[in-house]
Design a protein around this motif. Sequence first.
Motif, PDB file in Angstrom:
ATOM      1  N   GLU A  16       0.805  -1.227   0.000  1.00 56.76           N
ATOM      2  CA  GLU A  16       0.000   0.000   0.000  1.00 56.76           C
ATOM      3  C   GLU A  16       0.838   1.278   0.000  1.00 56.76           C
ATOM      4  OE1 GLU A  16       0.127  -1.115   4.491  1.00 56.76           O
ATOM      5  OE2 GLU A  16       0.249  -2.145   2.564  1.00 56.76           O
ATOM      6  N   VAL A  17       2.179   1.134  -0.068  1.00 58.53           N
ATOM      7  CA  VAL A  17       3.058   2.300   0.013  1.00 58.53           C
ATOM      8  C   VAL A  17       3.915   2.390  -1.252  1.00 58.53           C
ATOM      9  CG1 VAL A  17       4.993   3.340   1.266  1.00 58.53           C
ATOM     10  CG2 VAL A  17       3.127   2.256   2.537  1.00 58.53           C
ATOM     11  N   ASP A  18       3.875   3.554  -1.897  1.00 60.42           N
ATOM     12  CA  ASP A  18       4.719   3.803  -3.072  1.00 60.42           C
ATOM     13  C   ASP A  18       5.983   4.571  -2.705  1.00 60.42           C
ATOM     14  OD1 ASP A  18       3.017   2.551  -4.893  1.00 60.42           O
ATOM     15  OD2 ASP A  18       1.902   4.395  -5.296  1.00 60.42           O
ATOM     16  N   SER A  19       5.875   5.439  -1.699  1.00 58.04           N
ATOM     17  CA  SER A  19       7.022   6.237  -1.304  1.00 58.04           C
ATOM     18  C   SER A  19       6.994   6.430   0.207  1.00 58.04           C
ATOM     19  CB  SER A  19       7.006   7.598  -2.001  1.00 58.04           C
ATOM     20  OG  SER A  19       5.866   8.339  -1.604  1.00 58.04           O
ATOM     21  N   ALA A  20       8.181   6.665   0.758  1.00 61.79           N
ATOM     22  CA  ALA A  20       8.276   6.860   2.211  1.00 61.79           C
ATOM     23  C   ALA A  20       9.365   7.867   2.518  1.00 61.79           C
ATOM     24  CB  ALA A  20       8.570   5.535   2.907  1.00 61.79           C
ATOM     25  N   GLU A  21       9.139   8.601   3.565  1.00 59.63           N
ATOM     26  CA  GLU A  21      10.161   9.508   4.079  1.00 59.63           C
ATOM     27  C   GLU A  21      10.367   9.164   5.548  1.00 59.63           C
ATOM     28  OE1 GLU A  21       8.935  13.706   4.929  1.00 59.63           O
ATOM     29  OE2 GLU A  21       7.050  13.041   4.026  1.00 59.63           O
ATOM     30  N   VAL A  22      11.597   9.323   5.988  1.00 58.70           N
ATOM     31  CA  VAL A  22      11.948   9.029   7.375  1.00 58.70           C
ATOM     32  C   VAL A  22      12.656  10.249   7.926  1.00 58.70           C
ATOM     33  CG1 VAL A  22      13.126   7.447   8.936  1.00 58.70           C
ATOM     34  CG2 VAL A  22      12.235   6.601   6.758  1.00 58.70           C
ATOM     35  N   GLU A  23      12.208  10.672   9.083  1.00 60.21           N
ATOM     36  CA  GLU A  23      12.774  11.860   9.697  1.00 60.21           C
ATOM     37  C   GLU A  23      13.153  11.552  11.136  1.00 60.21           C
ATOM     38  OE1 GLU A  23      11.391  16.362  10.985  1.00 60.21           O
ATOM     39  OE2 GLU A  23      10.138  15.199   9.640  1.00 60.21           O
ATOM     40  N   VAL A  24      14.285  12.063  11.559  1.00 60.43           N
ATOM     41  CA  VAL A  24      14.686  11.973  12.963  1.00 60.43           C
ATOM     42  C   VAL A  24      14.037  13.141  13.678  1.00 60.43           C
ATOM     43  CG1 VAL A  24      16.609  12.087  14.588  1.00 60.43           C
ATOM     44  CG2 VAL A  24      16.868  10.851  12.422  1.00 60.43           C
ATOM     45  N   VAL A  25      13.384  12.837  14.786  1.00 64.28           N
ATOM     46  CA  VAL A  25      12.772  13.905  15.581  1.00 64.28           C
ATOM     47  C   VAL A  25      13.599  14.117  16.839  1.00 64.28           C
ATOM     48  CG1 VAL A  25      10.448  13.584  14.682  1.00 64.28           C
ATOM     49  CG2 VAL A  25      11.155  12.296  16.683  1.00 64.28           C
ATOM     50  N   TRP A  26      13.709  15.360  17.219  1.00 62.19           N
ATOM     51  CA  TRP A  26      14.536  15.720  18.372  1.00 62.19           C
ATOM     52  C   TRP A  26      13.705  16.228  19.536  1.00 62.19           C
ATOM     53  CZ3 TRP A  26      19.080  13.726  17.645  1.00 62.19           C
ATOM     54  CH2 TRP A  26      19.580  13.598  16.354  1.00 62.19           C
ATOM     55  N   HIS A  27      12.418  16.474  19.301  1.00 61.01           N
ATOM     56  CA  HIS A  27      11.572  17.042  20.355  1.00 61.01           C
ATOM     57  C   HIS A  27      11.215  16.035  21.441  1.00 61.01           C
ATOM     58  CE1 HIS A  27       8.056  15.109  18.539  1.00 61.01           C
ATOM     59  NE2 HIS A  27       8.472  15.605  17.373  1.00 61.01           N
ATOM     60  N   THR A  28      11.435  14.760  21.173  1.00 65.46           N
ATOM     61  CA  THR A  28      11.195  13.716  22.168  1.00 65.46           C
ATOM     62  C   THR A  28      12.505  12.971  22.373  1.00 65.46           C
ATOM     63  OG1 THR A  28       8.920  13.445  21.417  1.00 65.46           O
ATOM     64  CG2 THR A  28       9.853  11.654  22.729  1.00 65.46           C
ATOM     65  N   PRO A  29      13.077  13.036  23.547  1.00 62.92           N
ATOM     66  CA  PRO A  29      14.339  12.323  23.766  1.00 62.92           C
ATOM     67  C   PRO A  29      14.108  10.820  23.917  1.00 62.92           C
ATOM     68  CG  PRO A  29      13.643  13.373  25.796  1.00 62.92           C
ATOM     69  CD  PRO A  29      12.663  13.802  24.733  1.00 62.92           C
ATOM     70  N   TRP A  30      15.061  10.044  23.440  1.00 61.67           N
ATOM     71  CA  TRP A  30      15.011   8.601  23.658  1.00 61.67           C
ATOM     72  C   TRP A  30      15.532   8.328  25.062  1.00 61.67           C
ATOM     73  CZ3 TRP A  30      18.431   4.811  25.101  1.00 61.67           C
ATOM     74  CH2 TRP A  30      17.979   3.503  24.982  1.00 61.67           C
ATOM     75  N   THR A  31      14.841   7.456  25.785  1.00 59.20           N
ATOM     76  CA  THR A  31      15.305   6.999  27.091  1.00 59.20           C
ATOM     77  C   THR A  31      15.157   5.487  27.145  1.00 59.20           C
ATOM     78  OG1 THR A  31      13.147   7.147  28.180  1.00 59.20           O
ATOM     79  CG2 THR A  31      14.533   9.153  28.190  1.00 59.20           C
ATOM     80  N   THR A  32      15.795   4.865  28.091  1.00 58.06           N
ATOM     81  CA  THR A  32      15.708   3.408  28.223  1.00 58.06           C
ATOM     82  C   THR A  32      14.302   2.950  28.569  1.00 58.06           C
ATOM     83  OG1 THR A  32      16.440   3.555  30.520  1.00 58.06           O
ATOM     84  CG2 THR A  32      18.139   3.141  28.845  1.00 58.06           C
ATOM     85  N   ASP A  33      13.435   3.839  28.987  1.00 60.56           N
ATOM     86  CA  ASP A  33      12.037   3.477  29.240  1.00 60.56           C
ATOM     87  C   ASP A  33      11.344   3.010  27.968  1.00 60.56           C
ATOM     88  OD1 ASP A  33      12.399   4.273  31.856  1.00 60.56           O
ATOM     89  OD2 ASP A  33      11.480   6.235  31.562  1.00 60.56           O
TER      90      ASP A  33
END
Length: 125
Positions: A73-90
């Motif tokens: 169902e997907v012809d194209s995709a974009e991937v973006e890194v977001v910085w507004h939410t930090p990654w944590t071990t949770d």
Amino acid sequence: MDAIPQRYLRQLAAVFDPCCRDKGISVVDMGLVHSVSVEGRHARVELLLTSGWCPFAAAVLGEVRDRMEALPEVDSAEVEVVWHTPWTTDRLSDSARARLRFLPDPVAVGDRDQYVTTHRRGGLP
């Protein structure tokens, strides 16, 4: 953030951060997938990084894009890194947390100093 549909999580579960590939921990298990949306036949994926200095970010972003574009169902995709939410071990899945744990749960160690002394390299204090 809305829940990510399971079909997209299953698709992205085949993408591994090179640092965790040998442990079988995917970007999904790491909690790096922040959001996935598909409008029309275009997918947009937002990813978190464990570190802003990740040397493998470009490769991971490309693999995520390729996996999403492999969906019928997907012809194209974009991937973006977001910085507004930090990654944590949770964000780690329970299975990822178990595979990454190399020390016992602190609750299981009655006397920390004794544990450290006993388990030092070569058993030396």
